[in-house]
Enzyme design. Structure first.
Site, PDB file in Angstrom:
ATOM      1  N   LYS A 146     -17.751  10.781 -80.788  1.00  0.00           N
ATOM      2  CA  LYS A 146     -16.768   9.943 -80.106  1.00  0.00           C
ATOM      3  C   LYS A 146     -17.181   8.485 -80.279  1.00  0.00           C
ATOM      4  O   LYS A 146     -18.149   8.017 -79.692  1.00  0.00           O
ATOM      5  CB  LYS A 146     -16.679  10.264 -78.603  1.00  0.00           C
ATOM      6  CG  LYS A 146     -15.411   9.630 -78.020  1.00  0.00           C
ATOM      7  CD  LYS A 146     -15.489   9.283 -76.568  1.00  0.00           C
ATOM      8  CE  LYS A 146     -16.253   8.056 -76.248  1.00  0.00           C
ATOM      9  NZ  LYS A 146     -15.640   6.791 -76.665  1.00  0.00           N
ATOM     10  N   GLY A 160     -25.772   3.639 -75.236  1.00  0.00           N
ATOM     11  CA  GLY A 160     -24.920   2.792 -74.405  1.00  0.00           C
ATOM     12  C   GLY A 160     -25.694   2.291 -73.207  1.00  0.00           C
ATOM     13  O   GLY A 160     -26.930   2.208 -73.243  1.00  0.00           O
ATOM     14  N   SER A 161     -24.974   1.997 -72.143  1.00  0.00           N
ATOM     15  CA  SER A 161     -25.622   1.392 -70.979  1.00  0.00           C
ATOM     16  C   SER A 161     -26.436   2.426 -70.199  1.00  0.00           C
ATOM     17  O   SER A 161     -26.142   3.624 -70.235  1.00  0.00           O
ATOM     18  CB  SER A 161     -24.561   0.778 -70.073  1.00  0.00           C
ATOM     19  OG  SER A 161     -23.663   1.787 -69.658  1.00  0.00           O
ATOM     20  N   THR A 162     -27.431   1.946 -69.484  1.00  0.00           N
ATOM     21  CA  THR A 162     -28.270   2.825 -68.661  1.00  0.00           C
ATOM     22  C   THR A 162     -27.429   3.498 -67.588  1.00  0.00           C
ATOM     23  O   THR A 162     -27.612   4.682 -67.280  1.00  0.00           O
ATOM     24  CB  THR A 162     -29.425   2.001 -68.057  1.00  0.00           C
ATOM     25  OG1 THR A 162     -30.274   1.596 -69.139  1.00  0.00           O
ATOM     26  CG2 THR A 162     -30.240   2.797 -67.055  1.00  0.00           C
ATOM     27  N   GLU A 163     -26.490   2.742 -67.054  1.00  0.00           N
ATOM     28  CA  GLU A 163     -25.598   3.280 -66.021  1.00  0.00           C
ATOM     29  C   GLU A 163     -24.844   4.517 -66.541  1.00  0.00           C
ATOM     30  O   GLU A 163     -24.828   5.576 -65.906  1.00  0.00           O
ATOM     31  CB  GLU A 163     -24.607   2.162 -65.707  1.00  0.00           C
ATOM     32  CG  GLU A 163     -23.778   2.328 -64.506  1.00  0.00           C
ATOM     33  CD  GLU A 163     -22.690   1.239 -64.512  1.00  0.00           C
ATOM     34  OE1 GLU A 163     -22.775   0.272 -65.304  1.00  0.00           O
ATOM     35  OE2 GLU A 163     -21.756   1.392 -63.731  1.00  0.00           O
ATOM     36  N   GLY A 197     -25.661   6.247 -69.170  1.00  0.00           N
ATOM     37  CA  GLY A 197     -26.674   7.236 -69.544  1.00  0.00           C
ATOM     38  C   GLY A 197     -26.949   8.201 -68.397  1.00  0.00           C
ATOM     39  O   GLY A 197     -27.110   9.409 -68.599  1.00  0.00           O
ATOM     40  N   GLU A 224     -30.260   6.448 -75.756  1.00  0.00           N
ATOM     41  CA  GLU A 224     -30.755   5.142 -76.207  1.00  0.00           C
ATOM     42  C   GLU A 224     -30.009   4.123 -75.363  1.00  0.00           C
ATOM     43  O   GLU A 224     -28.815   3.909 -75.571  1.00  0.00           O
ATOM     44  CB  GLU A 224     -30.486   4.995 -77.717  1.00  0.00           C
ATOM     45  CG  GLU A 224     -31.487   4.119 -78.396  1.00  0.00           C
ATOM     46  CD  GLU A 224     -31.020   2.697 -78.425  1.00  0.00           C
ATOM     47  OE1 GLU A 224     -31.272   1.983 -77.421  1.00  0.00           O
ATOM     48  OE2 GLU A 224     -30.403   2.302 -79.414  1.00  0.00           O
ATOM     49  N   CYS A 270     -29.255  -3.913 -77.745  1.00  0.00           N
ATOM     50  CA  CYS A 270     -30.002  -3.386 -76.596  1.00  0.00           C
ATOM     51  C   CYS A 270     -31.422  -3.912 -76.595  1.00  0.00           C
ATOM     52  O   CYS A 270     -32.063  -3.979 -75.558  1.00  0.00           O
ATOM     53  CB  CYS A 270     -29.965  -1.863 -76.599  1.00  0.00           C
ATOM     54  SG  CYS A 270     -30.280  -1.190 -78.216  1.00  0.00           S
ATOM     55  N   GLU A 305     -29.495  -6.713 -67.717  1.00  0.00           N
ATOM     56  CA  GLU A 305     -29.104  -6.856 -69.122  1.00  0.00           C
ATOM     57  C   GLU A 305     -27.761  -7.596 -69.188  1.00  0.00           C
ATOM     58  O   GLU A 305     -26.769  -7.142 -68.617  1.00  0.00           O
ATOM     59  CB  GLU A 305     -28.968  -5.475 -69.754  1.00  0.00           C
ATOM     60  CG  GLU A 305     -28.649  -5.545 -71.230  1.00  0.00           C
ATOM     61  CD  GLU A 305     -28.657  -4.173 -71.895  1.00  0.00           C
ATOM     62  OE1 GLU A 305     -28.106  -3.231 -71.304  1.00  0.00           O
ATOM     63  OE2 GLU A 305     -29.193  -4.073 -73.012  1.00  0.00           O
TER      64      GLU A 305
HETATM   65  P1  ADP Z   1     -20.499  -0.722 -72.368  1.00  0.00           P
HETATM   66  O1  ADP Z   1     -20.545  -0.652 -70.871  1.00  0.00           O
HETATM   67  O2  ADP Z   1     -21.419  -1.738 -72.911  1.00  0.00           O
HETATM   68  O3  ADP Z   1     -19.130  -0.724 -72.959  1.00  0.00           O
HETATM   69  P2  ADP Z   1     -20.911   2.043 -72.378  1.00  0.00           P
HETATM   70  O4  ADP Z   1     -22.225   2.620 -72.075  1.00  0.00           O
HETATM   71  O5  ADP Z   1     -19.852   2.050 -71.318  1.00  0.00           O
HETATM   72  O6  ADP Z   1     -21.172   0.601 -72.867  1.00  0.00           O
HETATM   73  O7  ADP Z   1     -20.247   2.712 -73.673  1.00  0.00           O
HETATM   74  C1  ADP Z   1     -20.960   3.324 -74.705  1.00  0.00           C
HETATM   75  C2  ADP Z   1     -20.222   4.574 -75.114  1.00  0.00           C
HETATM   76  O8  ADP Z   1     -20.199   5.454 -74.008  1.00  0.00           O
HETATM   77  C3  ADP Z   1     -18.765   4.379 -75.503  1.00  0.00           C
HETATM   78  O9  ADP Z   1     -18.450   5.264 -76.567  1.00  0.00           O
HETATM   79  C4  ADP Z   1     -18.023   4.767 -74.250  1.00  0.00           C
HETATM   80  O10 ADP Z   1     -16.707   5.217 -74.488  1.00  0.00           O
HETATM   81  C5  ADP Z   1     -18.886   5.887 -73.744  1.00  0.00           C
HETATM   82  N1  ADP Z   1     -18.747   6.152 -72.300  1.00  0.00           N
HETATM   83  C6  ADP Z   1     -18.452   5.290 -71.309  1.00  0.00           C
HETATM   84  N2  ADP Z   1     -18.389   5.922 -70.117  1.00  0.00           N
HETATM   85  C7  ADP Z   1     -18.657   7.225 -70.356  1.00  0.00           C
HETATM   86  C8  ADP Z   1     -18.760   8.393 -69.535  1.00  0.00           C
HETATM   87  N3  ADP Z   1     -18.575   8.349 -68.218  1.00  0.00           N
HETATM   88  N4  ADP Z   1     -19.067   9.564 -70.137  1.00  0.00           N
HETATM   89  C9  ADP Z   1     -19.269   9.634 -71.469  1.00  0.00           C
HETATM   90  N5  ADP Z   1     -19.180   8.577 -72.282  1.00  0.00           N
HETATM   91  C10 ADP Z   1     -18.886   7.381 -71.750  1.00  0.00           C
END
Ligand code: ADP
Length: 501
Positions: free
Chosen positions: A199, A252-255, A257, A274, A308, A405
């Site tokens: 995705k 992506g973000s720690t949140e 993650g 990561e 990151c 961050e």
């Molecule tokens: P940012 O906040 O910097 O946009 P994210 O961590 O939200 O980074 O996004 C990184 C990836 O994770 C993207 O492909 C996004 O669509 C996906 N993503 C965001 N929220 C969720 C979630 N709740 N579950 C799974 N994937 C997610």
């Protein structure tokens, strides 16, 4: 700083691709979303819609996972030799290289980064990653193990391990290096014999979709690589939770993650993460000042700070603090901000309006908390998502701009007196992704490197990546290592076989 330039006309192949409405790749077919819905991707240099993309959701993810499962269990992929798999990955690398300029343009249009950067960094690094992983396909080995079995005296056994593919892998890709992050995940999955559902990030799906076309052209069997674009909260969450997925790989973000981890708990799928960082970049007083200034500026401003591992906390030894801050600010001031398609542009827009607001929010918070912007400190222009490269001083350890961050071109410069105090401060965040050390004293550099809690430490350099070098985080920066030999552990299971002989 220069003014925002207008976008140059990309090559006709990239324009042709952008002008299409894109579908998703499931079981070797390009299909529309079950819901029939599409979503837009924007050009961050102008804020205008670039393309529309099929919007995947739970049902599409389910179809893609079933396709990946069938390809894994019974498809031709499961019968290929390691050498044949390696050749297919190599072919994919060749095709990517042949289409390098088109991919670089698509990345620039979708993500905003300068074309001149995408064509020497993002795309060649992805090509190299695939080639490196193609080589691993034939070298994934177990071991033979002499065993003692104390309760069976006199018995003899032949015991060995096999490294087998983990199965169906869900891969969730970020928007900062859309193609490269897809390659980091797809390469090892293919090398180990897994099948995948990818995705891409909703902000930047184009190069991943185009890569799907090359996957087909390379002859990788149907169903091995499925691509479902869509939003994180819907398609991403469905992939992370799907009981038919054996492993989820996320950047992506720690949140987010942490959400992935919760979603994965249902079937206890393997998880690699990561995540974010707030990396310290340390300049010692004995340094080659000019090299440290140039390196520290690029540590934060490369990719507009949307890395990151960006060197976002710049620790400078007291006696050279003013000189280094002045130098980095001067470099920041020289950065030409504009459309990534313009060959003179050094820094393009941030990826989205959301990121623009987020970064500007941090700038406002830092300035109102008492920080001072030596250079930058605000949005750049009023069209597109541009931010001025910024150097903040007069910060303290409690400020959000020092702890959190920002993911933008914003560095906080902080003086220090002795290295013990420095190491404590440098380690004082929830993150542990990367760090930089600039010094002529190599002994000291290695000592500090050993004390920093970070997955990567660069000495007298920064942002050096290689397919052979593992990358990943300590603490809340993640789980597992991507690239290098270490990544193979994330995509394989170990089977112990014990035969009485
Ligand atoms: P940012 O906040 O910097 O946009 P994210 O961590 O939200 O980074 O996004 C990184 C990836 O994770 C993207 O492909 C996004 O669509 C996906 N993503 C965001 N929220 C969720 C979630 N709740 N579950 C799974 N994937 C997610």
């Amino acid at each position: 700083m220069a003014t925002v330039r207008s976008i140059a006309q990309p090559d006709s192949r990239a324009m042709d691709f952008v002008s299409r409405t894109h579908k998703m790749l499931i079981n070797g077919q390009w299909v529309e979303a079950v819901s029939g819905k599409t979503f837009p991707t924007y050009n961050p240099a102008t804020g205008e819609v670039l393309s529309r993309i099929a919007e995947g959701d739970r049902e599409d993810i389910d179809r893609a996972v079933k396709s990946a499962r069938a390809a894994f269990e019974t498809g031709p992929w499961s019968r290929l030799t390691p050498s044949e798999r390696g050749r297919l990955i190599w072919k994919l690398a060749d095709l990517l290289e042949q289409n390098l300029e088109e991919f670089a343009e698509l990345e620039t249009l979708d993500n905003g980064k300068p074309f001149k950067v995408a064509r020497v960094a993002d795309v060649p690094l992805a090509v190299d990653l695939f080639r490196y992983m193609a080589g691993w396909a034939t070298k994934i080995e177990g071991t033979t193990i002499p065993i003692s079995v104390p309760y069976a005296p006199g018995a003899k056994y032949l015991a060995y391990t096999l490294r087998e593919p983990v199965g169906v892998v869900g891969q969730i890709i970020p928007w900062n290096f859309p193609l490269l992050m897809a390659a980091w995940k797809l390469g090892p999955a293919l090398a180990t014999g897994c099948t995948v559902v990818i995705k891409p990030a909703e902000q930047t799906p184009l190069t991943c979709i185009r890569l799907g076309e090359l996957v087909q052209e390379a002859g990788i069997p149907d169903g091995v690589v499925n691509i479902v674009p869509g939003y994180g909260e819907t398609a991403g969450a469905a992939l992370a939770a799907h009981p038919g997925v054996d492993k989820i790989a996320f950047t992506g973000s720690t949140e987010v993650g942490k959400l992935i981890l919760q979603a994965a708990a249902g079937n206890l799928k393997k998880v690699s993460l990561e995540l974010g960082g707030k990396s310290p970049n340390v300049v010692l007083g004995d340094v080659d000042v000019n090299a440290a200034i140039a390196g520290s500026a690029s540590a934060i401003f490369f990719n507009h700070g949307q890395c990151c591992c960006a060197g976002s906390r710049l620790y400078i030894e007291d006696q050279i603090f003013d000189r280094v801050v002045e130098g980095v600010a001067e470099q920041a001031g020289k950065i030409r901000v504009g459309s990534g398609m313009d060959s003179t542009t050094d820094m393009g827009p941030l990826v989205s309006e959301e990121q623009l607001n987020r970064v500007c929010g941090y700038l406002e918070s830092g300035l109102s908390d008492g920080a001072k912007a030596v250079v930058g400190g605000s949005r750049f222009g009023d069209k597109g998502y541009f931010v001025k490269p910024t150097v903040l001083v007069n910060t303290n350890d409690k400020m959000k701009v020092v702890q959190e961050e920002i993911f933008g071109p914003v560095v906080t410069a902080i003086p220090f007196k002795d290295t013990e105090e420095l190491v404590t401060k440098a380690n004082d965040t929830v993150y542990g992704l990367a760090a930089g050390i600039w010094t002529r004293d190599i002994q000291k550099a290695h000592r500090i490197a050993s004390q920093l809690r970070a997955g990567t430490v660069w000495i007298n350099c920064y942002n050096i990546f290689d397919a052979a070098l593992p990358f990943g985080g300590y603490k809340q920066s993640g789980w597992g290592r991507e690239m290098g030999k270490d990544v193979l552990e994330l995509y394989t299971e170990v089977k112990a076989v014990c035969a009485a002989i």
